[in-house]
Design an enzyme around this catalytic site. Sequence first.
Site, PDB file in Angstrom:
ATOM      1  N   ASN A   9       0.867  -1.177   0.000  1.00  0.00           N
ATOM      2  CA  ASN A   9       0.000   0.000   0.000  1.00  0.00           C
ATOM      3  C   ASN A   9       0.906   1.230   0.000  1.00  0.00           C
ATOM      4  O   ASN A   9       1.464   1.591   1.035  1.00  0.00           O
ATOM      5  CB  ASN A   9      -0.894  -0.018   1.252  1.00  0.00           C
ATOM      6  CG  ASN A   9      -1.738   1.239   1.371  1.00  0.00           C
ATOM      7  OD1 ASN A   9      -1.780   2.065   0.451  1.00  0.00           O
ATOM      8  ND2 ASN A   9      -2.420   1.391   2.503  1.00  0.00           N
ATOM      9  N   TRP A  10       1.039   1.826  -1.175  1.00  0.00           N
ATOM     10  CA  TRP A  10       1.950   2.983  -1.296  1.00  0.00           C
ATOM     11  C   TRP A  10       1.370   4.237  -0.635  1.00  0.00           C
ATOM     12  O   TRP A  10       2.050   5.237  -0.523  1.00  0.00           O
ATOM     13  CB  TRP A  10       2.234   3.277  -2.772  1.00  0.00           C
ATOM     14  CG  TRP A  10       3.155   2.291  -3.436  1.00  0.00           C
ATOM     15  CD1 TRP A  10       3.724   1.174  -2.885  1.00  0.00           C
ATOM     16  CD2 TRP A  10       3.620   2.340  -4.798  1.00  0.00           C
ATOM     17  NE1 TRP A  10       4.503   0.537  -3.813  1.00  0.00           N
ATOM     18  CE2 TRP A  10       4.463   1.216  -4.995  1.00  0.00           C
ATOM     19  CE3 TRP A  10       3.401   3.211  -5.870  1.00  0.00           C
ATOM     20  CZ2 TRP A  10       5.088   0.963  -6.229  1.00  0.00           C
ATOM     21  CZ3 TRP A  10       4.015   2.955  -7.089  1.00  0.00           C
ATOM     22  CH2 TRP A  10       4.857   1.847  -7.264  1.00  0.00           C
ATOM     23  N   LYS A  11       0.097   4.194  -0.269  1.00  0.00           N
ATOM     24  CA  LYS A  11      -0.595   5.383   0.281  1.00  0.00           C
ATOM     25  C   LYS A  11      -0.381   6.566  -0.680  1.00  0.00           C
ATOM     26  O   LYS A  11      -0.332   6.344  -1.886  1.00  0.00           O
ATOM     27  CB  LYS A  11      -0.125   5.653   1.712  1.00  0.00           C
ATOM     28  CG  LYS A  11      -0.271   4.395   2.586  1.00  0.00           C
ATOM     29  CD  LYS A  11      -0.136   4.624   4.059  1.00  0.00           C
ATOM     30  CE  LYS A  11      -0.320   3.301   4.798  1.00  0.00           C
ATOM     31  NZ  LYS A  11      -0.281   3.450   6.261  1.00  0.00           N
ATOM     32  N   HIS A  95      -9.650   1.007   5.096  1.00  0.00           N
ATOM     33  CA  HIS A  95      -8.354   1.234   5.764  1.00  0.00           C
ATOM     34  C   HIS A  95      -8.568   2.211   6.923  1.00  0.00           C
ATOM     35  O   HIS A  95      -9.387   3.118   6.837  1.00  0.00           O
ATOM     36  CB  HIS A  95      -7.349   1.798   4.759  1.00  0.00           C
ATOM     37  CG  HIS A  95      -5.952   1.823   5.296  1.00  0.00           C
ATOM     38  ND1 HIS A  95      -5.521   2.796   6.171  1.00  0.00           N
ATOM     39  CD2 HIS A  95      -4.910   0.977   5.115  1.00  0.00           C
ATOM     40  CE1 HIS A  95      -4.261   2.541   6.495  1.00  0.00           C
ATOM     41  NE2 HIS A  95      -3.856   1.454   5.865  1.00  0.00           N
ATOM     42  N   GLU A  97      -6.991   4.676   7.882  1.00  0.00           N
ATOM     43  CA  GLU A  97      -6.842   6.097   7.532  1.00  0.00           C
ATOM     44  C   GLU A  97      -8.109   6.633   6.872  1.00  0.00           C
ATOM     45  O   GLU A  97      -8.470   7.795   7.049  1.00  0.00           O
ATOM     46  CB  GLU A  97      -5.602   6.283   6.629  1.00  0.00           C
ATOM     47  CG  GLU A  97      -4.322   6.118   7.444  1.00  0.00           C
ATOM     48  CD  GLU A  97      -3.134   5.553   6.676  1.00  0.00           C
ATOM     49  OE1 GLU A  97      -3.136   5.573   5.431  1.00  0.00           O
ATOM     50  OE2 GLU A  97      -2.189   5.074   7.350  1.00  0.00           O
ATOM     51  N   GLU A 167      -5.155  -4.741  10.820  1.00  0.00           N
ATOM     52  CA  GLU A 167      -4.163  -3.682  10.944  1.00  0.00           C
ATOM     53  C   GLU A 167      -4.449  -2.886  12.217  1.00  0.00           C
ATOM     54  O   GLU A 167      -5.247  -1.936  12.189  1.00  0.00           O
ATOM     55  CB  GLU A 167      -4.233  -2.731   9.746  1.00  0.00           C
ATOM     56  CG  GLU A 167      -3.878  -3.360   8.427  1.00  0.00           C
ATOM     57  CD  GLU A 167      -3.326  -2.318   7.446  1.00  0.00           C
ATOM     58  OE1 GLU A 167      -2.211  -2.502   6.969  1.00  0.00           O
ATOM     59  OE2 GLU A 167      -4.008  -1.318   7.192  1.00  0.00           O
ATOM     60  N   GLY A 173       2.480   2.680  10.781  1.00  0.00           N
ATOM     61  CA  GLY A 173       3.390   3.805  10.596  1.00  0.00           C
ATOM     62  C   GLY A 173       4.130   4.223  11.848  1.00  0.00           C
ATOM     63  O   GLY A 173       4.720   5.302  11.891  1.00  0.00           O
ATOM     64  N   SER A 212       3.588  -1.734  10.460  1.00  0.00           N
ATOM     65  CA  SER A 212       5.036  -1.734  10.723  1.00  0.00           C
ATOM     66  C   SER A 212       5.711  -3.067  10.428  1.00  0.00           C
ATOM     67  O   SER A 212       6.666  -3.447  11.110  1.00  0.00           O
ATOM     68  CB  SER A 212       5.326  -1.277  12.164  1.00  0.00           C
ATOM     69  OG  SER A 212       4.921   0.072  12.345  1.00  0.00           O
ATOM     70  N   GLY A 233       2.884  -0.933   4.337  1.00  0.00           N
ATOM     71  CA  GLY A 233       2.882   0.493   4.021  1.00  0.00           C
ATOM     72  C   GLY A 233       4.287   0.989   3.745  1.00  0.00           C
ATOM     73  O   GLY A 233       4.854   0.752   2.679  1.00  0.00           O
ATOM     74  N   GLY A 234       4.879   1.671   4.719  1.00  0.00           N
ATOM     75  CA  GLY A 234       6.170   2.349   4.532  1.00  0.00           C
ATOM     76  C   GLY A 234       7.242   1.476   3.902  1.00  0.00           C
ATOM     77  O   GLY A 234       7.954   1.919   2.982  1.00  0.00           O
TER      78      GLY A 234
HETATM   79  P1  13P Z   1       2.991   0.665   7.724  1.00  0.00           P
HETATM   80  O1  13P Z   1       3.535  -0.614   7.137  1.00  0.00           O
HETATM   81  O2  13P Z   1       3.692   1.883   7.225  1.00  0.00           O
HETATM   82  O3  13P Z   1       2.896   0.600   9.215  1.00  0.00           O
HETATM   83  O4  13P Z   1       1.496   0.812   7.177  1.00  0.00           O
HETATM   84  C1  13P Z   1       0.636  -0.255   7.294  1.00  0.00           C
HETATM   85  C2  13P Z   1      -0.570   0.053   6.502  1.00  0.00           C
HETATM   86  O5  13P Z   1      -1.332   0.927   6.851  1.00  0.00           O
HETATM   87  C3  13P Z   1      -0.783  -0.709   5.263  1.00  0.00           C
HETATM   88  O6  13P Z   1      -2.071  -0.530   4.781  1.00  0.00           O
END
Ligand code: 13P
Length: 267
Positions: A9-11, A95, A97, A167, A173, A212, A233-234
């Site tokens: 997930n590149w956000k 998600h 967010e 999640e 994050g 994470s 994510g990151g």
């Molecule tokens: P991180 O891997 O950056 O913690 O993000 C997880 C995430 O929200 C994937 O959708």
Amino acid sequence: MNNKLVIANWKMHGHQAANARLIGGLLPTLERLDSVQVAICPPTPYLAQVSELLADTAVAIGAQNLSERAQGAYTGEVSGQMLADLGCRYVLVGHSERRSLFGETDAQVAMKFEAALAAGLTPVLCLGESIHQRRAGNTNAVVGSQLKAVLDQVGIEQLAKGVIAYEPVWAIGTGASASPEQAQQAHLHIRQLLAAHAPALASRIALLYGGSVNATNAAELFAQHDIDGGLIGGASLDAACFSAICQAADTGALPVSADNIYNKDPA
Ligand code: 13P
């Protein structure tokens, strides 16, 4: 047999040159994986670019969000059909967010899940508790009610066409992943909730862990019985890190095919 699914997930990150560099850095590893399905969810404007970069590879693409509506005067919205038209196979739904920053409700998430299926996409339903909810001992209740909203809307047969990502909000994050034991506990709870509706289907639904995940902790998380892969994510923005995570998911088992990706215990 347990074929893993790992989704990036590149956000809201990237631009065309960076996307091409990242995909170029990933493909040498991703093309050698045996038993893991990888999907990449770039920002919507880059779906066509990333789809082209991944043409003729086994790497799937997905979107990060969709409208619950099929079409019409909904300025700024993107329908499931449009995503399917661009070659998407997956779409993230609910998600944290989207829930916390954009006010998505359980009811809306359930409608999005249904809209994704109607467009032929595989929805990836994200569930997870906040740190306050965990400290209050409400993890199972929160995750259970988020799941129930979708179950009530679509039923277990339709839900089983999707993927679930646990999640925990406090792990996203932050660099503080859930421990393998914490993640396994939550996944087992979700599996049991599903099994209460349909035992045979429950074992076949892919349950991903997100929050994470990195190159160091991935293998131990993926080794847990009810963790079928990851939502990253990151660490998915770094070719070396994401390659290592995908390798950690690769059990070297069966070659991936459309039929055997999710079915850890085929009937
Ligand atoms: P991180 O891997 O950056 O913690 O993000 C997880 C995430 O929200 C994937 O959708």
